[in-house]
Every structure is written in structure tokens, then in C-alpha cells.
Design a protein around this motif. Sequence first.
Motif, PDB file in Angstrom:
ATOM      1  N   ILE A  26       0.852  -1.267   0.025  1.00 49.94           N
ATOM      2  CA  ILE A  26      -0.037  -0.029  -0.064  1.00 49.94           C
ATOM      3  C   ILE A  26       0.864   1.120   0.006  1.00 49.94           C
ATOM      4  CG2 ILE A  26      -1.610   1.398   1.448  1.00 49.94           C
ATOM      5  CD1 ILE A  26      -3.240  -1.000   1.352  1.00 49.94           C
ATOM      6  N   GLN A  27       1.994   1.221   0.568  1.00 38.83           N
ATOM      7  CA  GLN A  27       2.753   2.320   1.072  1.00 38.83           C
ATOM      8  C   GLN A  27       3.425   2.625  -0.556  1.00 38.83           C
ATOM      9  OE1 GLN A  27       6.057   2.190   3.815  1.00 38.83           O
ATOM     10  NE2 GLN A  27       6.843   4.180   3.217  1.00 38.83           N
ATOM     11  N   GLU A  28       3.868   1.624  -1.193  1.00 34.86           N
ATOM     12  CA  GLU A  28       4.508   1.666  -2.463  1.00 34.86           C
ATOM     13  C   GLU A  28       3.315   2.247  -3.576  1.00 34.86           C
ATOM     14  OE1 GLU A  28       7.346   2.159  -5.238  1.00 34.86           O
ATOM     15  OE2 GLU A  28       7.456   1.751  -3.219  1.00 34.86           O
ATOM     16  N   ALA A  29       2.097   1.767  -3.372  1.00 41.09           N
ATOM     17  CA  ALA A  29       1.223   2.167  -4.304  1.00 41.09           C
ATOM     18  C   ALA A  29       0.813   3.445  -4.143  1.00 41.09           C
ATOM     19  CB  ALA A  29      -0.133   1.138  -4.192  1.00 41.09           C
ATOM     20  N   PHE A  30       0.618   4.047  -2.928  1.00 42.09           N
ATOM     21  CA  PHE A  30       0.453   5.464  -2.749  1.00 42.09           C
ATOM     22  C   PHE A  30       1.732   6.446  -3.150  1.00 42.09           C
ATOM     23  CE2 PHE A  30      -2.707   4.315   0.314  1.00 42.09           C
ATOM     24  CZ  PHE A  30      -3.815   5.168  -0.043  1.00 42.09           C
ATOM     25  N   VAL A  31       2.822   5.963  -3.090  1.00 42.40           N
ATOM     26  CA  VAL A  31       3.762   6.695  -3.497  1.00 42.40           C
ATOM     27  C   VAL A  31       3.860   6.746  -5.253  1.00 42.40           C
ATOM     28  CG1 VAL A  31       6.400   6.749  -4.009  1.00 42.40           C
ATOM     29  CG2 VAL A  31       5.313   6.286  -1.624  1.00 42.40           C
ATOM     30  N   LYS A  32       3.557   5.616  -5.620  1.00 42.77           N
ATOM     31  CA  LYS A  32       3.355   5.551  -7.170  1.00 42.77           C
ATOM     32  C   LYS A  32       2.137   6.343  -7.538  1.00 42.77           C
ATOM     33  CE  LYS A  32       5.953   1.562  -8.596  1.00 42.77           C
ATOM     34  NZ  LYS A  32       5.724   0.370  -9.419  1.00 42.77           N
ATOM     35  N   ALA A  33       1.002   6.237  -7.067  1.00 45.33           N
ATOM     36  CA  ALA A  33      -0.186   6.964  -7.146  1.00 45.33           C
ATOM     37  C   ALA A  33       0.223   8.658  -6.927  1.00 45.33           C
ATOM     38  CB  ALA A  33      -1.159   6.825  -6.255  1.00 45.33           C
ATOM     39  N   TYR A  34       0.912   9.048  -6.264  1.00 44.51           N
ATOM     40  CA  TYR A  34       1.307  10.392  -5.777  1.00 44.51           C
ATOM     41  C   TYR A  34       2.193  10.867  -7.167  1.00 44.51           C
ATOM     42  CZ  TYR A  34       3.477  14.727  -4.032  1.00 44.51           C
ATOM     43  OH  TYR A  34       3.847  15.922  -4.027  1.00 44.51           O
ATOM     44  N   ARG A  35       3.256  10.030  -7.449  1.00 42.75           N
ATOM     45  CA  ARG A  35       4.051  10.442  -8.804  1.00 42.75           C
ATOM     46  C   ARG A  35       3.389  10.591 -10.110  1.00 42.75           C
ATOM     47  NH1 ARG A  35       8.841   6.210  -7.025  1.00 42.75           N
ATOM     48  NH2 ARG A  35       9.788   7.773  -5.398  1.00 42.75           N
ATOM     49  N   LYS A  36       2.289   9.658 -10.171  1.00 46.56           N
ATOM     50  CA  LYS A  36       1.311   9.566 -11.431  1.00 46.56           C
ATOM     51  C   LYS A  36       0.119  10.558 -11.204  1.00 46.56           C
ATOM     52  CE  LYS A  36       3.712   5.443 -12.690  1.00 46.56           C
ATOM     53  NZ  LYS A  36       3.730   4.219 -13.357  1.00 46.56           N
ATOM     54  N   LEU A  37      -0.167  11.144 -10.403  1.00 43.67           N
ATOM     55  CA  LEU A  37      -1.437  11.688 -10.185  1.00 43.67           C
ATOM     56  C   LEU A  37      -1.825  12.733 -11.397  1.00 43.67           C
ATOM     57  CD1 LEU A  37      -3.535  12.034  -8.068  1.00 43.67           C
ATOM     58  CD2 LEU A  37      -2.212  14.105  -7.104  1.00 43.67           C
ATOM     59  N   SER A  38      -0.686  13.239 -12.037  1.00 44.32           N
ATOM     60  CA  SER A  38      -1.133  14.127 -13.117  1.00 44.32           C
ATOM     61  C   SER A  38      -1.744  13.248 -14.226  1.00 44.32           C
ATOM     62  CB  SER A  38       0.315  14.767 -13.820  1.00 44.32           C
ATOM     63  OG  SER A  38       1.167  13.746 -14.092  1.00 44.32           O
ATOM     64  N   ARG A  39      -1.391  11.906 -14.162  1.00 41.40           N
ATOM     65  CA  ARG A  39      -2.067  11.046 -15.329  1.00 41.40           C
ATOM     66  C   ARG A  39      -3.481  10.405 -14.908  1.00 41.40           C
ATOM     67  NH1 ARG A  39       2.842   6.874 -16.387  1.00 41.40           N
ATOM     68  NH2 ARG A  39       4.496   8.170 -16.626  1.00 41.40           N
ATOM     69  N   TYR A  40      -3.900  10.884 -13.731  1.00 42.78           N
ATOM     70  CA  TYR A  40      -5.275  10.497 -13.398  1.00 42.78           C
ATOM     71  C   TYR A  40      -6.099  11.604 -14.320  1.00 42.78           C
ATOM     72  CZ  TYR A  40      -9.785  10.028 -10.843  1.00 42.78           C
ATOM     73  OH  TYR A  40     -11.082  10.152 -10.761  1.00 42.78           O
ATOM     74  N   ARG A  41      -7.280  11.083 -14.912  1.00 40.54           N
ATOM     75  CA  ARG A  41      -7.883  11.745 -15.964  1.00 40.54           C
ATOM     76  C   ARG A  41      -9.307  11.691 -15.377  1.00 40.54           C
ATOM     77  NH1 ARG A  41      -5.038   8.317 -19.407  1.00 40.54           N
ATOM     78  NH2 ARG A  41      -6.943   6.813 -19.544  1.00 40.54           N
ATOM     79  N   GLY A  42      -9.678  11.093 -14.438  1.00 38.84           N
ATOM     80  CA  GLY A  42     -11.135  11.370 -14.013  1.00 38.84           C
ATOM     81  C   GLY A  42     -12.052  10.607 -14.688  1.00 38.84           C
ATOM     82  N   GLU A  43     -11.802   9.620 -15.566  1.00 35.68           N
ATOM     83  CA  GLU A  43     -12.768   8.874 -16.277  1.00 35.68           C
ATOM     84  C   GLU A  43     -13.318   7.524 -15.507  1.00 35.68           C
ATOM     85  OE1 GLU A  43     -10.089   7.310 -19.539  1.00 35.68           O
ATOM     86  OE2 GLU A  43     -10.036   9.365 -20.502  1.00 35.68           O
ATOM     87  N   SER A  44     -12.642   7.307 -14.343  1.00 35.65           N
ATOM     88  CA  SER A  44     -13.210   6.394 -13.478  1.00 35.65           C
ATOM     89  C   SER A  44     -13.037   7.002 -12.082  1.00 35.65           C
ATOM     90  CB  SER A  44     -12.485   5.262 -13.607  1.00 35.65           C
ATOM     91  OG  SER A  44     -11.384   5.155 -13.247  1.00 35.65           O
ATOM     92  N   SER A  45     -13.743   6.356 -11.094  1.00 38.04           N
ATOM     93  CA  SER A  45     -13.586   7.019  -9.712  1.00 38.04           C
ATOM     94  C   SER A  45     -12.041   6.855  -9.226  1.00 38.04           C
ATOM     95  CB  SER A  45     -14.399   6.216  -8.953  1.00 38.04           C
ATOM     96  OG  SER A  45     -13.718   5.137  -8.614  1.00 38.04           O
ATOM     97  N   PHE A  46     -11.702   7.895  -8.562  1.00 41.88           N
ATOM     98  CA  PHE A  46     -10.331   7.895  -8.006  1.00 41.88           C
ATOM     99  C   PHE A  46     -10.149   6.637  -7.295  1.00 41.88           C
ATOM    100  CE2 PHE A  46      -6.977   8.855  -4.855  1.00 41.88           C
ATOM    101  CZ  PHE A  46      -6.064   9.469  -5.675  1.00 41.88           C
ATOM    102  N   ARG A  47     -11.048   6.031  -6.629  1.00 40.42           N
ATOM    103  CA  ARG A  47     -10.871   4.756  -5.821  1.00 40.42           C
ATOM    104  C   ARG A  47     -10.496   3.499  -6.801  1.00 40.42           C
ATOM    105  NH1 ARG A  47     -14.662   0.326  -4.479  1.00 40.42           N
ATOM    106  NH2 ARG A  47     -13.935  -0.500  -2.339  1.00 40.42           N
ATOM    107  N   ALA A  48     -11.271   3.735  -7.943  1.00 41.71           N
ATOM    108  CA  ALA A  48     -10.752   2.417  -8.951  1.00 41.71           C
ATOM    109  C   ALA A  48      -9.396   2.741  -9.622  1.00 41.71           C
ATOM    110  CB  ALA A  48     -11.772   2.531 -10.026  1.00 41.71           C
ATOM    111  N   TRP A  49      -9.220   3.807  -9.637  1.00 43.58           N
ATOM    112  CA  TRP A  49      -7.738   4.037 -10.309  1.00 43.58           C
ATOM    113  C   TRP A  49      -6.591   3.858  -9.188  1.00 43.58           C
ATOM    114  CZ3 TRP A  49      -3.919   8.066  -8.741  1.00 43.58           C
ATOM    115  CH2 TRP A  49      -3.062   8.354  -9.764  1.00 43.58           C
ATOM    116  N   LEU A  50      -6.950   4.103  -8.085  1.00 42.52           N
ATOM    117  CA  LEU A  50      -5.966   3.679  -6.925  1.00 42.52           C
ATOM    118  C   LEU A  50      -5.835   2.186  -6.748  1.00 42.52           C
ATOM    119  CD1 LEU A  50      -3.830   4.955  -4.916  1.00 42.52           C
ATOM    120  CD2 LEU A  50      -5.931   5.094  -3.267  1.00 42.52           C
TER     121      LEU A  50
END
Length: 151
Positions: free
Chosen positions: A13-37
Amino acid sequence: MLLGAGSDAEDVIQEAFVKAYRKLSRYRGESSFRAWLLAIVANETRNLHRARSRRDGLVLRAAAANPESQIAEDGAVGGVLAAERRATLVQALRLLPEKDREVIVCRFLLDLSEEETVTMLGWPRGTVKSRTSRALAKLRALLDREEVRRG
């Protein structure tokens, strides 16, 4: 943990959050943030399983090369059996058609709700329901066949 990370869940989970933070600019909002994470968490969990499989294979090869050694037998055997079960499930999932595999991963590995799965896959609700049912039946049949094959 739901995705099978076990005692390493916090690290995953920690590694996933770090990766999510680094790639936050790639989140396009096409699905829920929960699904993306959760997709990122699932990828990290798969990476962990691959690493465990390699490690478990090394333990088995080491034990076969030196049968007298008592390599924490109970723990090693339990770990190997759990890895075999995971590998069997992953192998069966890979044999499913892609759309069946996608719905199983969304609903059961990522633990997405039916509505989140509809959004993530872009399918009608009825399609998600029917494909989930059929995919589970196919997966059960594949796992039963594998169990019979192993004896």
C-alpha cells in the motif's frame, strides 16, 4: 489483505501510494479515483506475487539440492503451498477470455462495486452482472479441472 499481499500489505500500500502520488497528473477522472488507486494497488500486489514466486522457486530448488537441510520446513512448505494455490488461480485467470478476466479482476481482486466496475469497464450493468456470473463458472471449472489433474 484482499489482494493477497498478506503480511506485506502495508509495504504494498505504501508503494502504491507513492506511485499514485508520482502519477497523479495522469489521473484523467474517467473512472473513480478509488478505482484508479485500486488498480495501482493491484499492480503492486502482482509485482509482489511475482517476486514471491521467484523466491519460493529458489527455496524449492535449494531443498531439492540438499534434502537433509531443514529449511524452516513448516513455514516453507506452507508458503510454497500458498504460492502454488495463488499460481494456480493466476494461471486459471489467464486462461479466461480477456473480458471475463477483466470483470473478475475488477469485482474480486480490486473489490470494486458493481457500479464502479460498470464505470471502469464502460459496460452496461446487465453485461457486468451476466459476465461476472459466467466468468466465475468458467473459473470454477478451470480450477476443478486443475485439481483433478493434480490428483
